[in-house]
Design a protein around this motif. Sequence first.
Motif, PDB file in Angstrom:
ATOM      1  N   MET A  98       0.825  -1.196   0.000  1.00 34.56           N
ATOM      2  CA  MET A  98       0.000   0.000   0.000  1.00 34.56           C
ATOM      3  C   MET A  98       0.871   1.261   0.000  1.00 34.56           C
ATOM      4  O   MET A  98       0.547   2.239  -0.671  1.00 34.56           O
ATOM      5  N   LEU A  99       1.976   1.209   0.748  1.00 31.60           N
ATOM      6  CA  LEU A  99       2.871   2.361   0.812  1.00 31.60           C
ATOM      7  C   LEU A  99       3.463   2.672  -0.564  1.00 31.60           C
ATOM      8  O   LEU A  99       3.557   3.839  -0.964  1.00 31.60           O
ATOM      9  N   PHE A 100       3.847   1.640  -1.316  1.00 28.81           N
ATOM     10  CA  PHE A 100       4.402   1.862  -2.650  1.00 28.81           C
ATOM     11  C   PHE A 100       3.380   2.486  -3.588  1.00 28.81           C
ATOM     12  O   PHE A 100       3.725   3.308  -4.433  1.00 28.81           O
ATOM     13  N   ILE A 101       2.135   2.134  -3.451  1.00 26.96           N
ATOM     14  CA  ILE A 101       1.076   2.712  -4.290  1.00 26.96           C
ATOM     15  C   ILE A 101       0.924   4.203  -3.983  1.00 26.96           C
ATOM     16  O   ILE A 101       0.839   5.033  -4.887  1.00 26.96           O
ATOM     17  N   VAL A 102       0.921   4.539  -2.697  1.00 26.80           N
ATOM     18  CA  VAL A 102       0.794   5.948  -2.298  1.00 26.80           C
ATOM     19  C   VAL A 102       2.009   6.746  -2.772  1.00 26.80           C
ATOM     20  O   VAL A 102       1.871   7.875  -3.268  1.00 26.80           O
ATOM     21  N   ILE A 103       3.205   6.171  -2.654  1.00 27.61           N
ATOM     22  CA  ILE A 103       4.418   6.860  -3.117  1.00 27.61           C
ATOM     23  C   ILE A 103       4.370   7.052  -4.630  1.00 27.61           C
ATOM     24  O   ILE A 103       4.758   8.102  -5.148  1.00 27.61           O
ATOM     25  N   ALA A 104       3.881   6.051  -5.352  1.00 31.30           N
ATOM     26  CA  ALA A 104       3.770   6.170  -6.810  1.00 31.30           C
ATOM     27  C   ALA A 104       2.799   7.283  -7.191  1.00 31.30           C
ATOM     28  O   ALA A 104       3.077   8.083  -8.094  1.00 31.30           O
ATOM     29  N   ILE A 105       1.684   7.360  -6.506  1.00 30.15           N
ATOM     30  CA  ILE A 105       0.703   8.421  -6.793  1.00 30.15           C
ATOM     31  C   ILE A 105       1.299   9.784  -6.490  1.00 30.15           C
ATOM     32  O   ILE A 105       1.140  10.736  -7.265  1.00 30.15           O
ATOM     33  N   ALA A 106       2.026   9.898  -5.372  1.00 30.99           N
ATOM     34  CA  ALA A 106       2.664  11.178  -5.031  1.00 30.99           C
ATOM     35  C   ALA A 106       3.704  11.555  -6.083  1.00 30.99           C
ATOM     36  O   ALA A 106       3.809  12.724  -6.475  1.00 30.99           O
ATOM     37  N   GLY A 107       4.469  10.585  -6.558  1.00 33.02           N
ATOM     38  CA  GLY A 107       5.475  10.864  -7.582  1.00 33.02           C
ATOM     39  C   GLY A 107       4.862  11.311  -8.883  1.00 33.02           C
ATOM     40  O   GLY A 107       5.339  12.264  -9.512  1.00 33.02           O
ATOM     41  N   VAL A 108       3.807  10.639  -9.305  1.00 35.93           N
ATOM     42  CA  VAL A 108       3.118  11.041 -10.535  1.00 35.93           C
ATOM     43  C   VAL A 108       2.538  12.437 -10.376  1.00 35.93           C
ATOM     44  O   VAL A 108       2.628  13.267 -11.285  1.00 35.93           O
ATOM     45  N   GLY A 109       1.968  12.733  -9.218  1.00 36.96           N
ATOM     46  CA  GLY A 109       1.414  14.068  -8.971  1.00 36.96           C
ATOM     47  C   GLY A 109       2.478  15.139  -8.987  1.00 36.96           C
ATOM     48  O   GLY A 109       2.283  16.230  -9.520  1.00 36.96           O
ATOM     49  N   THR A 110       3.644  14.818  -8.427  1.00 33.06           N
ATOM     50  CA  THR A 110       4.727  15.791  -8.398  1.00 33.06           C
ATOM     51  C   THR A 110       5.246  16.071  -9.803  1.00 33.06           C
ATOM     52  O   THR A 110       5.405  17.224 -10.198  1.00 33.06           O
ATOM     53  N   LEU A 111       5.506  15.034 -10.565  1.00 32.25           N
ATOM     54  CA  LEU A 111       5.984  15.230 -11.938  1.00 32.25           C
ATOM     55  C   LEU A 111       4.919  15.887 -12.798  1.00 32.25           C
ATOM     56  O   LEU A 111       5.213  16.730 -13.632  1.00 32.25           O
ATOM     57  N   GLY A 112       3.685  15.507 -12.596  1.00 30.63           N
ATOM     58  CA  GLY A 112       2.593  16.100 -13.355  1.00 30.63           C
ATOM     59  C   GLY A 112       2.437  17.580 -13.070  1.00 30.63           C
ATOM     60  O   GLY A 112       2.154  18.374 -13.973  1.00 30.63           O
ATOM     61  N   THR A 113       2.644  17.965 -11.826  1.00 30.60           N
ATOM     62  CA  THR A 113       2.535  19.372 -11.463  1.00 30.60           C
ATOM     63  C   THR A 113       3.604  20.189 -12.163  1.00 30.60           C
ATOM     64  O   THR A 113       3.331  21.279 -12.664  1.00 30.60           O
ATOM     65  N   GLN A 114       4.822  19.680 -12.219  1.00 33.32           N
ATOM     66  CA  GLN A 114       5.896  20.410 -12.897  1.00 33.32           C
ATOM     67  C   GLN A 114       5.584  20.574 -14.376  1.00 33.32           C
ATOM     68  O   GLN A 114       5.829  21.625 -14.956  1.00 33.32           O
ATOM     69  N   VAL A 115       5.014  19.570 -14.993  1.00 41.62           N
ATOM     70  CA  VAL A 115       4.664  19.668 -16.414  1.00 41.62           C
ATOM     71  C   VAL A 115       3.514  20.659 -16.609  1.00 41.62           C
ATOM     72  O   VAL A 115       3.488  21.403 -17.592  1.00 41.62           O
ATOM     73  N   LEU A 116       2.572  20.708 -15.680  1.00 38.85           N
ATOM     74  CA  LEU A 116       1.463  21.659 -15.788  1.00 38.85           C
ATOM     75  C   LEU A 116       1.944  23.103 -15.697  1.00 38.85           C
ATOM     76  O   LEU A 116       1.312  24.002 -16.259  1.00 38.85           O
ATOM     77  N   ILE A 117       3.042  23.338 -14.988  1.00 41.50           N
ATOM     78  CA  ILE A 117       3.586  24.693 -14.888  1.00 41.50           C
ATOM     79  C   ILE A 117       3.950  25.225 -16.274  1.00 41.50           C
ATOM     80  O   ILE A 117       3.712  26.386 -16.581  1.00 41.50           O
ATOM     81  N   TYR A 118       4.503  24.359 -17.125  1.00 44.10           N
ATOM     82  CA  TYR A 118       4.862  24.804 -18.474  1.00 44.10           C
ATOM     83  C   TYR A 118       3.618  25.252 -19.244  1.00 44.10           C
ATOM     84  O   TYR A 118       3.634  26.291 -19.904  1.00 44.10           O
ATOM     85  N   GLY A 119       2.560  24.484 -19.162  1.00 42.59           N
ATOM     86  CA  GLY A 119       1.327  24.854 -19.850  1.00 42.59           C
ATOM     87  C   GLY A 119       0.702  26.114 -19.285  1.00 42.59           C
ATOM     88  O   GLY A 119       0.224  26.978 -20.022  1.00 42.59           O
ATOM     89  N   PHE A 120       0.703  26.229 -17.959  1.00 46.73           N
ATOM     90  CA  PHE A 120       0.104  27.400 -17.301  1.00 46.73           C
ATOM     91  C   PHE A 120       0.844  28.669 -17.699  1.00 46.73           C
ATOM     92  O   PHE A 120       0.231  29.653 -18.099  1.00 46.73           O
ATOM     93  N   THR A 121       2.166  28.646 -17.602  1.00 50.75           N
ATOM     94  CA  THR A 121       2.926  29.860 -17.904  1.00 50.75           C
ATOM     95  C   THR A 121       2.899  30.195 -19.391  1.00 50.75           C
ATOM     96  O   THR A 121       2.832  31.370 -19.754  1.00 50.75           O
ATOM     97  N   SER A 122       2.934  29.188 -20.250  1.00 47.22           N
ATOM     98  CA  SER A 122       2.919  29.499 -21.686  1.00 47.22           C
ATOM     99  C   SER A 122       1.575  30.051 -22.133  1.00 47.22           C
ATOM    100  O   SER A 122       1.518  30.837 -23.076  1.00 47.22           O
ATOM    101  N   ASN A 123       0.511  29.680 -21.469  1.00 47.00           N
ATOM    102  CA  ASN A 123      -0.797  30.241 -21.814  1.00 47.00           C
ATOM    103  C   ASN A 123      -1.049  31.582 -21.140  1.00 47.00           C
ATOM    104  O   ASN A 123      -1.872  32.360 -21.590  1.00 47.00           O
ATOM    105  N   TYR A 124      -0.359  31.855 -20.062  1.00 42.98           N
ATOM    106  CA  TYR A 124      -0.598  33.087 -19.306  1.00 42.98           C
ATOM    107  C   TYR A 124       0.110  34.292 -19.923  1.00 42.98           C
ATOM    108  O   TYR A 124      -0.472  35.334 -20.108  1.00 42.98           O
ATOM    109  N   TYR A 125       1.399  34.120 -20.239  1.00 44.46           N
ATOM    110  CA  TYR A 125       2.188  35.246 -20.706  1.00 44.46           C
ATOM    111  C   TYR A 125       1.950  35.533 -22.185  1.00 44.46           C
ATOM    112  O   TYR A 125       1.659  34.652 -22.961  1.00 44.46           O
TER     113      TYR A 125
END
Length: 121
Positions: A1-28
């Motif tokens: 169960m711990l590995f599943i939670v860590i995997a979800i946190a990792g995907v969320g962290t990497l996904g958030t960094q990728v979303l920053i590129y989309g957010f900033t490129s659409n904003y400016y």
Amino acid sequence: MLFIVIAIAGVGTLGTQVLIYGFTSNYYTTNARAAGVAWGSGSGRLGGIFGPLIGGWLLAANLGGATAFYIFGAVALFGALVTILVPRQRTVEQARAKAEEILETQDIPGSATDIPVTDRV
């Protein structure tokens, strides 16, 4: 169960960094887009550097996992709050329109054409 939670946190962290590129490129606007994406990327990279460093310090200080959870949770909430407080592009466009109105009604040197025009629709 711990590995599943860590995997979800990792995907969320990497996904958030990728979303920053989309957010900033659409904003400016086009003339500031590269700098905006670079600054957003740089801030995300700083988090990637300091996150494990802080985790190591907490581990070396013999603080429990709950303390690390609260600290990293607070940082995540701070990031969410800062993102929410970013003014919408519409607000920037309204400020531009207000500046044009002021320049037209008052005897201020310059003209409304001196104000950068956004390329947003």
